[in-house]
Design a protein around this motif. Structure first.
Motif, PDB file in Angstrom:
ATOM      1  N   THR A  24       0.837  -1.198   0.000  1.00 50.89           N
ATOM      2  CA  THR A  24       0.000   0.000   0.000  1.00 50.89           C
ATOM      3  C   THR A  24       0.871   1.247   0.000  1.00 50.89           C
ATOM      4  OG1 THR A  24      -0.134   0.061   2.415  1.00 50.89           O
ATOM      5  CG2 THR A  24      -1.827  -1.201   1.238  1.00 50.89           C
ATOM      6  N   MET A  25       0.251   2.381  -0.317  1.00 51.72           N
ATOM      7  CA  MET A  25       0.942   3.666  -0.302  1.00 51.72           C
ATOM      8  C   MET A  25      -0.050   4.763   0.070  1.00 51.72           C
ATOM      9  SD  MET A  25       1.193   4.860  -4.292  1.00 51.72           S
ATOM     10  CE  MET A  25       1.334   6.569  -3.761  1.00 51.72           C
ATOM     11  N   VAL A  26       0.478   5.844   0.630  1.00 52.02           N
ATOM     12  CA  VAL A  26      -0.343   7.000   0.960  1.00 52.02           C
ATOM     13  C   VAL A  26      -0.352   7.941  -0.243  1.00 52.02           C
ATOM     14  CG1 VAL A  26      -0.614   8.978   2.491  1.00 52.02           C
ATOM     15  CG2 VAL A  26       0.190   6.786   3.408  1.00 52.02           C
ATOM     16  N   VAL A  27      -1.547   8.343  -0.651  1.00 51.01           N
ATOM     17  CA  VAL A  27      -1.699   9.204  -1.820  1.00 51.01           C
ATOM     18  C   VAL A  27      -1.235  10.620  -1.470  1.00 51.01           C
ATOM     19  CG1 VAL A  27      -3.336  10.177  -3.463  1.00 51.01           C
ATOM     20  CG2 VAL A  27      -3.627   7.832  -2.655  1.00 51.01           C
ATOM     21  N   VAL A  69      -4.048   0.473  -2.271  1.00 47.71           N
ATOM     22  CA  VAL A  69      -3.214  -0.671  -2.667  1.00 47.71           C
ATOM     23  C   VAL A  69      -2.423  -0.268  -3.900  1.00 47.71           C
ATOM     24  CG1 VAL A  69      -3.212  -3.050  -3.475  1.00 47.71           C
ATOM     25  CG2 VAL A  69      -4.847  -2.330  -1.734  1.00 47.71           C
ATOM     26  N   SER A  70      -1.108  -0.280  -3.789  1.00 47.69           N
ATOM     27  CA  SER A  70      -0.250   0.092  -4.918  1.00 47.69           C
ATOM     28  C   SER A  70       0.265  -1.118  -5.676  1.00 47.69           C
ATOM     29  CB  SER A  70       0.936   0.923  -4.417  1.00 47.69           C
ATOM     30  OG  SER A  70       1.694   0.190  -3.471  1.00 47.69           O
ATOM     31  N   ASN A  71       0.305  -2.270  -5.028  1.00 46.86           N
ATOM     32  CA  ASN A  71       0.751  -3.502  -5.683  1.00 46.86           C
ATOM     33  C   ASN A  71      -0.093  -4.655  -5.149  1.00 46.86           C
ATOM     34  OD1 ASN A  71       2.836  -4.964  -7.368  1.00 46.86           O
ATOM     35  ND2 ASN A  71       3.035  -6.049  -5.432  1.00 46.86           N
ATOM     36  N   GLY A  72      -0.627  -5.477  -6.052  1.00 48.18           N
ATOM     37  CA  GLY A  72      -1.465  -6.595  -5.636  1.00 48.18           C
ATOM     38  C   GLY A  72      -2.944  -6.275  -5.638  1.00 48.18           C
ATOM     39  N   ALA A  73      -3.346  -5.210  -6.349  1.00 40.90           N
ATOM     40  CA  ALA A  73      -4.769  -4.844  -6.388  1.00 40.90           C
ATOM     41  C   ALA A  73      -5.608  -5.949  -7.019  1.00 40.90           C
ATOM     42  CB  ALA A  73      -4.942  -3.532  -7.152  1.00 40.90           C
ATOM     43  N   PHE A  74      -5.047  -6.625  -8.022  1.00 42.45           N
ATOM     44  CA  PHE A  74      -5.793  -7.706  -8.674  1.00 42.45           C
ATOM     45  C   PHE A  74      -6.005  -8.863  -7.702  1.00 42.45           C
ATOM     46  CE2 PHE A  74      -6.099 -11.587 -11.193  1.00 42.45           C
ATOM     47  CZ  PHE A  74      -7.107 -11.260 -12.071  1.00 42.45           C
ATOM     48  N   THR A  75      -4.994  -9.155  -6.873  1.00 38.48           N
ATOM     49  CA  THR A  75      -5.122 -10.224  -5.891  1.00 38.48           C
ATOM     50  C   THR A  75      -6.208  -9.897  -4.874  1.00 38.48           C
ATOM     51  OG1 THR A  75      -2.776 -10.735  -6.140  1.00 38.48           O
ATOM     52  CG2 THR A  75      -3.866 -11.562  -4.176  1.00 38.48           C
ATOM     53  N   VAL A  76      -6.228  -8.647  -4.405  1.00 37.84           N
ATOM     54  CA  VAL A  76      -7.267  -8.234  -3.460  1.00 37.84           C
ATOM     55  C   VAL A  76      -8.648  -8.359  -4.104  1.00 37.84           C
ATOM     56  CG1 VAL A  76      -8.176  -6.297  -2.118  1.00 37.84           C
ATOM     57  CG2 VAL A  76      -5.716  -6.698  -2.214  1.00 37.84           C
ATOM     58  N   ASP A  77      -8.764  -7.913  -5.357  1.00 35.35           N
ATOM     59  CA  ASP A  77     -10.055  -7.974  -6.041  1.00 35.35           C
ATOM     60  C   ASP A  77     -10.507  -9.416  -6.226  1.00 35.35           C
ATOM     61  OD1 ASP A  77     -12.055  -6.201  -7.651  1.00 35.35           O
ATOM     62  OD2 ASP A  77     -11.612  -7.898  -8.972  1.00 35.35           O
ATOM     63  N   ALA A  78      -9.563 -10.311  -6.539  1.00 37.23           N
ATOM     64  CA  ALA A  78      -9.926 -11.727  -6.695  1.00 37.23           C
ATOM     65  C   ALA A  78     -10.462 -12.291  -5.380  1.00 37.23           C
ATOM     66  CB  ALA A  78      -8.704 -12.520  -7.164  1.00 37.23           C
ATOM     67  N   ALA A  79      -9.813 -11.924  -4.271  1.00 37.49           N
ATOM     68  CA  ALA A  79     -10.272 -12.403  -2.973  1.00 37.49           C
ATOM     69  C   ALA A  79     -11.644 -11.845  -2.628  1.00 37.49           C
ATOM     70  CB  ALA A  79      -9.256 -12.012  -1.908  1.00 37.49           C
ATOM     71  N   ILE A 105      -0.969   8.740  -8.706  1.00 34.20           N
ATOM     72  CA  ILE A 105      -0.903   7.365  -8.201  1.00 34.20           C
ATOM     73  C   ILE A 105      -0.232   6.493  -9.263  1.00 34.20           C
ATOM     74  CG2 ILE A 105      -2.949   7.608  -6.768  1.00 34.20           C
ATOM     75  CD1 ILE A 105      -4.516   6.067  -8.898  1.00 34.20           C
ATOM     76  N   PRO A 106       0.409   5.381  -8.869  1.00 30.88           N
ATOM     77  CA  PRO A 106       1.054   4.505  -9.855  1.00 30.88           C
ATOM     78  C   PRO A 106       0.035   3.725 -10.678  1.00 30.88           C
ATOM     79  CG  PRO A 106       1.216   3.561  -7.662  1.00 30.88           C
ATOM     80  CD  PRO A 106       0.636   4.938  -7.489  1.00 30.88           C
ATOM     81  N   LYS A 107       0.419   3.331 -11.874  1.00 25.95           N
ATOM     82  CA  LYS A 107      -0.479   2.561 -12.739  1.00 25.95           C
ATOM     83  C   LYS A 107      -0.832   1.215 -12.129  1.00 25.95           C
ATOM     84  CE  LYS A 107       0.227   4.388 -17.394  1.00 25.95           C
ATOM     85  NZ  LYS A 107       0.666   4.087 -18.772  1.00 25.95           N
ATOM     86  N   SER A 108       0.091   0.638 -11.348  1.00 22.72           N
ATOM     87  CA  SER A 108      -0.157  -0.674 -10.749  1.00 22.72           C
ATOM     88  C   SER A 108      -1.315  -0.649  -9.763  1.00 22.72           C
ATOM     89  CB  SER A 108       1.108  -1.173 -10.051  1.00 22.72           C
ATOM     90  OG  SER A 108       1.520  -0.257  -9.048  1.00 22.72           O
ATOM     91  N   ALA A 109      -1.727   0.541  -9.303  1.00 23.53           N
ATOM     92  CA  ALA A 109      -2.819   0.639  -8.327  1.00 23.53           C
ATOM     93  C   ALA A 109      -4.187   0.614  -8.996  1.00 23.53           C
ATOM     94  CB  ALA A 109      -2.678   1.922  -7.508  1.00 23.53           C
ATOM     95  N   VAL A 110      -4.240   0.800 -10.318  1.00 18.49           N
ATOM     96  CA  VAL A 110      -5.513   0.990 -11.023  1.00 18.49           C
ATOM     97  C   VAL A 110      -5.960  -0.307 -11.679  1.00 18.49           C
ATOM     98  CG1 VAL A 110      -6.735   2.329 -12.769  1.00 18.49           C
ATOM     99  CG2 VAL A 110      -4.894   3.390 -11.451  1.00 18.49           C
ATOM    100  N   LEU A 111      -7.225  -0.634 -11.497  1.00 17.93           N
ATOM    101  CA  LEU A 111      -7.858  -1.742 -12.206  1.00 17.93           C
ATOM    102  C   LEU A 111      -8.863  -1.159 -13.189  1.00 17.93           C
ATOM    103  CD1 LEU A 111      -8.564  -4.222  -9.260  1.00 17.93           C
ATOM    104  CD2 LEU A 111      -6.698  -4.324 -10.904  1.00 17.93           C
ATOM    105  N   TRP A 112      -8.928  -1.783 -14.374  1.00 20.85           N
ATOM    106  CA  TRP A 112      -9.802  -1.282 -15.433  1.00 20.85           C
ATOM    107  C   TRP A 112     -10.943  -2.262 -15.669  1.00 20.85           C
ATOM    108  CZ3 TRP A 112      -8.778   3.310 -18.104  1.00 20.85           C
ATOM    109  CH2 TRP A 112      -7.535   3.888 -17.841  1.00 20.85           C
ATOM    110  N   THR A 113     -12.122  -1.737 -15.914  1.00 21.74           N
ATOM    111  CA  THR A 113     -13.252  -2.575 -16.300  1.00 21.74           C
ATOM    112  C   THR A 113     -13.740  -2.248 -17.693  1.00 21.74           C
ATOM    113  OG1 THR A 113     -14.920  -1.045 -15.443  1.00 21.74           O
ATOM    114  CG2 THR A 113     -13.988  -2.630 -13.892  1.00 21.74           C
ATOM    115  N   GLY A 114     -13.026  -1.419 -18.401  1.00 20.58           N
ATOM    116  CA  GLY A 114     -13.446  -0.966 -19.721  1.00 20.58           C
ATOM    117  C   GLY A 114     -13.993   0.437 -19.664  1.00 20.58           C
ATOM    118  N   LYS A 115     -14.982   0.671 -18.783  1.00 22.04           N
ATOM    119  CA  LYS A 115     -15.557   2.010 -18.631  1.00 22.04           C
ATOM    120  C   LYS A 115     -15.108   2.670 -17.332  1.00 22.04           C
ATOM    121  CE  LYS A 115     -19.766   1.059 -21.317  1.00 22.04           C
ATOM    122  NZ  LYS A 115     -21.238   1.051 -21.291  1.00 22.04           N
TER     123      LYS A 115
END
Length: 585
Positions: A101-104, A391-401, A337-347
């Motif tokens: 994680t990181m502080v914005v 979450v700056s790294n592992g956002a996809f893992t958190v979302d999967a959980a 924020i870093p790109k690794s923190a962002v998840l995309w859904t298309g829209k």
């Protein structure tokens, strides 16, 4: 199995004791004891093991992902008062899943743009040398491009019948100029229109005969960049014969794609290198940005003017430039924020915001609005405030959980349990955690063709034949793209395999030596074994063999149509190293 039986026996005895206690002394206390016992059982099964790349995999104990072979990670799920939007993880689970994680905070929104371009001739210093005399080229003084010419230098000699006739008219008019001076002046004017000077006219009059050949002289200094005529060509008046350019100043034209136009302005500083001068850096400013975009390539150009008095820079040389630009106005700083923190859904663009709940980390999905891309980071326009932790790294893992727990997630904004592949009628999961998927006969045939290509690749590695191995790897890669016809449920599982198979095939087919192929073959084999089991490819009996020395003594498996050990990882060096591990029927 023994431990599991002992646990079940202990739980059974405990339940018998509780029931007996309730019968002997019924009271309200039995409710509390039963409730406590349920809580204990719940906490014991609270931990779920899943794959960070394939969240549809769920097991109650550690192991390997049946799809990709990666080690499963624990995700501890705890309730939060029924709040579906909040998901909690223990510190241990966060470490194992590599969740960071990181502080914005705010910062300068600067971006480093890398541009590619070419050295070009300065169009303003390019001159088209034309002939002022019509006729036939009888001599060329400049025979090739690249020659340096000076103003007034003879470039070519032209024989012109029209000019000879005009000279004869001048001589005839000269004979009667005392009586008809106007005719004499008209004859001289006609020659002057062909850029015949007064000195040459006097030479014609004093000689008393016409000059047969005239020289074409350079109008400017420069380098001949294009030769347009050959000896014997007939040229018309005004026809270009040479392109002459002054290379004391040149342009470096950099390509600008649509996404880069907002970051490159006139006046921006550029540092660039030329491939011909490694280690040397040039500097300049962008003097002009082309307002027009090429309709085919969707590319514009940025111009940098460079002094080139020493002539080192040659038109056509490749250049690589870097433009550092900022979008922050004055003292204003942007939220980055870093790109690794962002998840995309298309829209939508989402991040996971961390909050502390009873000493544990809680994560809540947050939709945000992004601004310009800064290379490896984004500017946030809306949705976050400085000081919030994401979450700056592992956002996809958190979302999967979160998806597994039925919470509000990227693909499930309304919350609730999501069905996974093994929950459907044609997609199941056996007691070992291995997914089983039923597919049509056509798909089965396509997948078996993929297996055949794999086996040919394996045989080529066994024979130490690099060229055949590369050929079969390319055929394998091509066969991946022909597999089609899955139902929607099976397609989700196939896409996981397809991505990994393609990545392995590309690396193997592009390897420069057979050793590099073998280094990647173990990953390809792991994926293929999982694929064969998942899609139940039982057209033929296959064998899983194991070499304990492969992969730096970590061991590696491979598929074979024969139980006989022929090692693809070492070939003839250790052909029989290995053992039969499993038979797939």
């Amino acid at each position: 199995m023994k431990n599991r039986k002992n646990i079940l026996l202990a739980i059974g005895l405990l339940l018998i004791g509780l029931i007996a206690g309730w019968i002997i002394k019924p009271s309200n206390n039995h409710k509390t004891e039963s409730s406590d016992d349920q809580n204990i059982g719940s906490s014991e099964h609270q931990e779920i093991w899943t794959c960070s790349m394939h969240p549809q995999i769920r097991q109650n104990e550690p192991g390997s992902c049946p799809i990709c072979g990666m080690d499963l990670i624990p995700l501890e799920i705890t309730g939060d008062g029924g709040d579906p939007g909040l998901y909690q993880m223990s510190e241990n689970a966060m470490k194992l899943a590599n969740v960071q994680t990181m502080v914005v905070g705010r910062g300068d929104a600067s971006r480093e743009m890398r541009l590619n371009g070419k050295v070009q001739v300065d169009e303003r210093a390019s001159y088209s040398q034309s002939t002022h005399i019509p006729g036939r080229i009888e001599q060329l003084a400049i025979n090739f491009t690249g020659e340096k010419v000076s103003r007034g230098q003879n470039l070519a000699t032209v024989y012109s019948p029209e000019l000879v006739t005009a000279q004869e008219e001048l001589l005839q008019a000269a004979a009667i100029r005392s009586s008809q001076p106007e005719l004499f002046e008209a004859a001289k004017t006609k020659l002057r229109n062909w850029k015949i000077g007064d000195a040459q006219i006097e030479q014609i009059l004093s000689g008393g005969k016409a000059i047969q050949r005239f020289s074409i002289r350079a109008d400017v200094n420069g380098i001949v960049t294009e030769k347009m005529v050959d000896l014997g060509d007939y040229v018309e008046r005004g026809m270009p014969i040479y392109e002459i350019s002054d290379l004391s100043k040149v342009w470096v034209l950099f390509d600008l794609y649509e996404g880069q136009l907002a970051w490159v302005k006139e006046g921006s500083k550029v540092e660039f290198t030329i491939n011909s001068f490694p280690g040397e850096t040039f500097e300049g400013k962008i003097s002009f940005v082309d307002p027009l975009l090429d309709s085919q390539t969707r590319v514009s150009t940025a111009r940098v003017e460079v002094d080139n008095k020493d002539g080192r820079l040659k038109p056509g040389m490749f250049a690589s430039g870097v433009v550092k630009n900022t979008m922050s106005a004055g003292q204003t700083q942007e939220l980055i924020i870093p790109k690794s923190a962002v998840l995309w859904t298309g829209k939508r663009s989402i991040v996971y915001v961390k909050t502390d709940v009873d000493g544990r980390a809680g994560f809540r999905l947050r939709e945000i609005t992004l601004g310009p891309s800064l290379g490896d980071s984004y500017v946030v326009q809306e949705g976050l405030e400085p000081g919030e932790e994401i979450v700056s790294n592992g956002a996809f893992t958190v979302d999967a959980a979160v998806q597994l727990s039925g919470g509000t997630s990227m693909m499930n904004p309304d919350g609730g349990k999501q069905s996974t592949g093994h929950d459907h009628g044609q997609t199941q999961q056996d007691q070992t955690g291995q997914i089983k998927v039923e597919v049509s006969k056509n798909v089965n045939n396509d997948l078996n063709k993929l297996v055949d290509d794999y086996l040919r690749l394996k045989d080529a590695l066994v024979k130490d034949n690099y060229s055949q191995a590369r050929q079969h790897a390319q055929a394998f890669e091509k066969s991946i793209g022909t597999v089609d016809g899955f139902n929607p449920e099976a397609k989700i599982v196939w896409e996981s395999y397809e991505k990994e198979l393609k990545a392995d095939a590309v690396i193997i087919s592009g390897a420069a030596k057979i050793e590099s192929m073998r280094e990647r073959f173990d990953e390809l084999s792991t994926t293929m074994i999982g694929m064969v089991k998942t899609f139940q490819l039982t057209n033929k009996e296959l064998y899983v063999l194991h070499c304990p020395m492969a992969d730096s003594n970590k061991g590696a498996d491979w598929l074979s149509a024969s139980s006989e050990v022929k090692n693809p990882y070492y070939g003839s060096a250790m052909l029989t190293c290995g053992e039969l591990k499993e038979t797939i029927q």
